[in-house]
Design a protein around this motif. Sequence first.
Motif, short mmCIF file in Angstrom:
data_model
loop_
_atom_site.label_atom_id
_atom_site.label_comp_id
_atom_site.label_asym_id
_atom_site.label_seq_id
_atom_site.Cartn_x
_atom_site.Cartn_y
_atom_site.Cartn_z
N ALA A 112 -6.03 -2.28 7.42
CA ALA A 112 -4.62 -2.02 7.15
C ALA A 112 -4.30 -2.52 5.75
O ALA A 112 -5.04 -3.31 5.17
CB ALA A 112 -3.74 -2.72 8.18
N ALA A 113 -3.19 -2.04 5.21
CA ALA A 113 -2.80 -2.42 3.86
C ALA A 113 -1.31 -2.64 3.78
O ALA A 113 -0.53 -2.04 4.53
CB ALA A 113 -3.23 -1.35 2.85
N ALA A 114 -0.91 -3.54 2.88
CA ALA A 114 0.51 -3.82 2.70
C ALA A 114 1.23 -2.61 2.11
O ALA A 114 2.35 -2.29 2.49
CB ALA A 114 0.69 -5.04 1.80
N VAL A 115 0.60 -1.92 1.16
CA VAL A 115 1.19 -0.73 0.52
C VAL A 115 0.09 0.32 0.40
O VAL A 115 -0.99 0.04 -0.12
CB VAL A 115 1.75 -1.06 -0.88
N LEU A 116 0.37 1.54 0.87
CA LEU A 116 -0.61 2.63 0.81
C LEU A 116 -0.32 3.63 -0.29
O LEU A 116 -1.21 4.34 -0.73
CB LEU A 116 -0.67 3.35 2.15
N ASN A 117 0.93 3.70 -0.74
CA ASN A 117 1.32 4.64 -1.79
C ASN A 117 1.72 3.84 -3.02
O ASN A 117 2.81 3.29 -3.11
CB ASN A 117 2.48 5.52 -1.32
N LEU A 118 0.79 3.78 -3.98
CA LEU A 118 0.92 2.89 -5.13
C LEU A 118 1.62 3.56 -6.29
O LEU A 118 1.62 4.79 -6.42
CB LEU A 118 -0.46 2.42 -5.56
N ASN A 119 2.17 2.73 -7.19
CA ASN A 119 2.83 3.21 -8.40
C ASN A 119 1.82 3.20 -9.54
O ASN A 119 1.34 2.15 -9.95
CB ASN A 119 4.01 2.30 -8.72
N ALA A 120 1.49 4.38 -10.05
CA ALA A 120 0.47 4.49 -11.10
C ALA A 120 0.92 3.85 -12.40
O ALA A 120 0.08 3.58 -13.27
CB ALA A 120 0.13 5.96 -11.33
N ARG A 121 2.20 3.62 -12.57
CA ARG A 121 2.69 3.06 -13.83
C ARG A 121 2.97 1.56 -13.75
O ARG A 121 3.54 0.99 -14.66
CB ARG A 121 3.96 3.81 -14.26
N ALA A 122 2.58 0.92 -12.65
CA ALA A 122 2.82 -0.52 -12.48
C ALA A 122 1.49 -1.25 -12.56
O ALA A 122 0.93 -1.68 -11.54
CB ALA A 122 3.51 -0.80 -11.15
N GLY A 123 0.93 -1.35 -13.78
CA GLY A 123 -0.33 -2.04 -13.95
C GLY A 123 -0.26 -3.48 -13.47
O GLY A 123 0.71 -4.20 -13.76
N GLY A 124 -1.26 -3.91 -12.71
CA GLY A 124 -1.28 -5.28 -12.19
C GLY A 124 -0.65 -5.43 -10.83
O GLY A 124 -0.83 -6.46 -10.18
N SER A 125 0.12 -4.43 -10.36
CA SER A 125 0.67 -4.53 -9.01
C SER A 125 -0.47 -4.39 -8.01
O SER A 125 -1.52 -3.84 -8.31
CB SER A 125 1.74 -3.46 -8.78
N ARG A 126 -0.24 -4.85 -6.80
CA ARG A 126 -1.36 -4.92 -5.85
C ARG A 126 -0.93 -4.64 -4.43
O ARG A 126 0.26 -4.73 -4.09
CB ARG A 126 -2.03 -6.28 -5.94
N SER A 127 -1.90 -4.27 -3.65
CA SER A 127 -1.72 -4.09 -2.22
C SER A 127 -2.79 -4.91 -1.52
O SER A 127 -3.95 -4.88 -1.90
CB SER A 127 -1.85 -2.62 -1.83
N THR A 128 -2.40 -5.67 -0.52
CA THR A 128 -3.36 -6.50 0.23
C THR A 128 -4.01 -5.66 1.33
O THR A 128 -3.33 -5.04 2.14
CB THR A 128 -2.66 -7.71 0.86
N VAL A 129 -5.35 -5.64 1.32
CA VAL A 129 -6.12 -4.89 2.31
C VAL A 129 -6.68 -5.89 3.31
O VAL A 129 -7.38 -6.83 2.92
CB VAL A 129 -7.26 -4.10 1.66
N THR A 130 -6.37 -5.70 4.59
CA THR A 130 -6.81 -6.62 5.64
C THR A 130 -7.68 -5.87 6.63
O THR A 130 -7.33 -4.77 7.07
CB THR A 130 -5.61 -7.23 6.38
N VAL A 131 -8.82 -6.48 6.99
CA VAL A 131 -9.71 -5.88 7.97
C VAL A 131 -9.84 -6.84 9.14
O VAL A 131 -9.91 -8.06 8.97
CB VAL A 131 -11.10 -5.57 7.36
N ALA A 132 -9.82 -6.30 10.36
CA ALA A 132 -10.01 -7.08 11.58
C ALA A 132 -11.21 -6.51 12.32
O ALA A 132 -11.36 -5.29 12.42
CB ALA A 132 -8.77 -7.03 12.45
N MET A 133 -12.07 -7.40 12.84
CA MET A 133 -13.29 -6.96 13.52
C MET A 133 -13.44 -7.68 14.86
O MET A 133 -13.18 -8.88 14.97
CB MET A 133 -14.53 -7.23 12.66
N ALA A 134 -13.87 -6.93 15.86
CA ALA A 134 -14.11 -7.48 17.20
C ALA A 134 -15.33 -6.80 17.80
O ALA A 134 -15.74 -5.73 17.35
CB ALA A 134 -12.89 -7.27 18.08
N ASP A 135 -15.91 -7.46 18.82
CA ASP A 135 -17.07 -6.87 19.46
C ASP A 135 -16.65 -5.86 20.53
O ASP A 135 -15.46 -5.59 20.71
CB ASP A 135 -17.99 -7.95 20.04
#
Length: 548
Positions: free
Chosen positions: A321-344
């Motif tokens: 999952a991600a905090a933001v999926l549709n990014l602004n191409a003109r906002a250099g340095g902005s970021r989206s946090t990508v989180t992964v969860a794993m289970a058996d």
Amino acid sequence: MDAASSLKFMDRGERLMRRGTARAFIGAGMVVMALALGACGGGGGGGGFAFPFPTGGGAGTQPAPGGSDGGGGGTGTAPVPKGTVTLDVQSGTGASTGSLTAVEIGRVSAVVKDAAGAPVRGAVVRFTETGGSLLNLPAAAGTALTDDGGRASAELRAALPTGLGATVITATTSVGGTSVSAQKAVTITAAPAASGLSPQQAVTTIVLLDVNPPDRLIASKGVAVDGRSDTATLRFRLMDRNNTPVKGALLNFSVDSADVTLNVSGGTSGDDGVVTTSVSAGTKAAAAVVKAALDGSSLAVQADPLTVTADAARLARVDAAAAVLNLNARAGGSRSTVTVAMADANGNPLPDGVPVTFTADFLAVGGASRGNCVISGGRCSVDLVVQAPSPADERFIRVVASSRLGTGAVISKAAQFSYNDPMQLGLYAGPTTADGRSLSELTISAAQCNAAQAFVLYAGTPAAFPAPAGTTVAVRPPDANLATVLDSPSVIADMADVPRTRTRLDLRLTPTGRACQVGYVQVLEARFTTLAPDGFTYTVPINVRTVP
């Protein structure tokens, strides 16, 4: 005696009486002063006074100056304790004791707490002997680290079988930068006479000495976990009725889980009475109990359960999952946090320490120190940062999170990000690329003057991507002759759908006055403002023409 001599004698006696009275008055005053100083703690701090006192048997004296540490005296502030350490000695059976035999192997332990009474983890405790040289506490065993419960311990035994007497053990550590210590007296007594029994017959007690790892948590087979092994080692000690280690006795081991392998089925105790076994995890999450039994006897003991972490060989549940999926191409340095969860496959989160690798075909993923991340609490995160290289033609950015299974296979999950330029935004008749070019004109009917006329528009890019997440939309009329109302939300929501589509806008226009005249044209502005801190604003003009 003549009159003159009698007068002289009386004058002298009166003078002596007066002098004695004065001395008595001064002495009494000094006593009162001493009592007053003692009452108000004036003698505290080690700088006391000494005065002669009359006692029943003659003149006595107060304690000499400097003999007190000022405990409680005076008006100073008592030091605030930084922490405490509690010291204990255990016999070979684990019971608290104040004596050991010359051949007994016990333990010394200390519990360290801070000023609030909470256990201190990771403190170095040094155990030393301060009353002689009766104990065996070499440097390697003389220091230990406290665990989560604030406890540190070391093995303790007499230095020589013939070294008897009393000594003192001191535990010293540092809490909050302040040294704290505790002491306990220990007596070394003579070793009991040999029983004459065979080693197997002499054993009366089996003690679980320790388990490694101490938290009894081991990784499932093949899981690459930093600092977490898939094997556990257990040590047991055999002792006789005098708590003396028994050498040469046979101990058998068993484990109650088919998912855990017993590596050593039995062994003979050494000079210290210790027998060691180990178990290894399989590929499944499990709990297992190791039992130690004296060969040919009903005497047995079992360890607390060992826990095998998640079944990484059958890792089946991965989510990204991600905090933001549709990014602004003109906002250099902005970021989206990508989180992964794993289970058996059983839904158990993977154990802490499993590494996860991230890759991205554009922008930058992770940081200089953590391009990857390590599972903690079943999940971990990295950042996707807006920077070159960037995709052309509004292509998706694909970020892949992957981890290696116990079988050697790799399992992964991808998340897709859109990279949208606000300067390409426009208003369209439909949500997809099939809806042609952006609208440049709307028509309103003069026959519906003073009435609201509804329009369904779609905001997005030529490739049918939405505006960057969080972009605000405002529609501004040119003058008061055209009332505008935006019925849809004024903030573009983040979108996870694949393929992406433009965002619907519901607009109502109400013409009045000049705007009701056929052929009248005015320019309506649709303003798109991206999220702070860049706050980029782009205006889309649309002609509004009045028709019959």
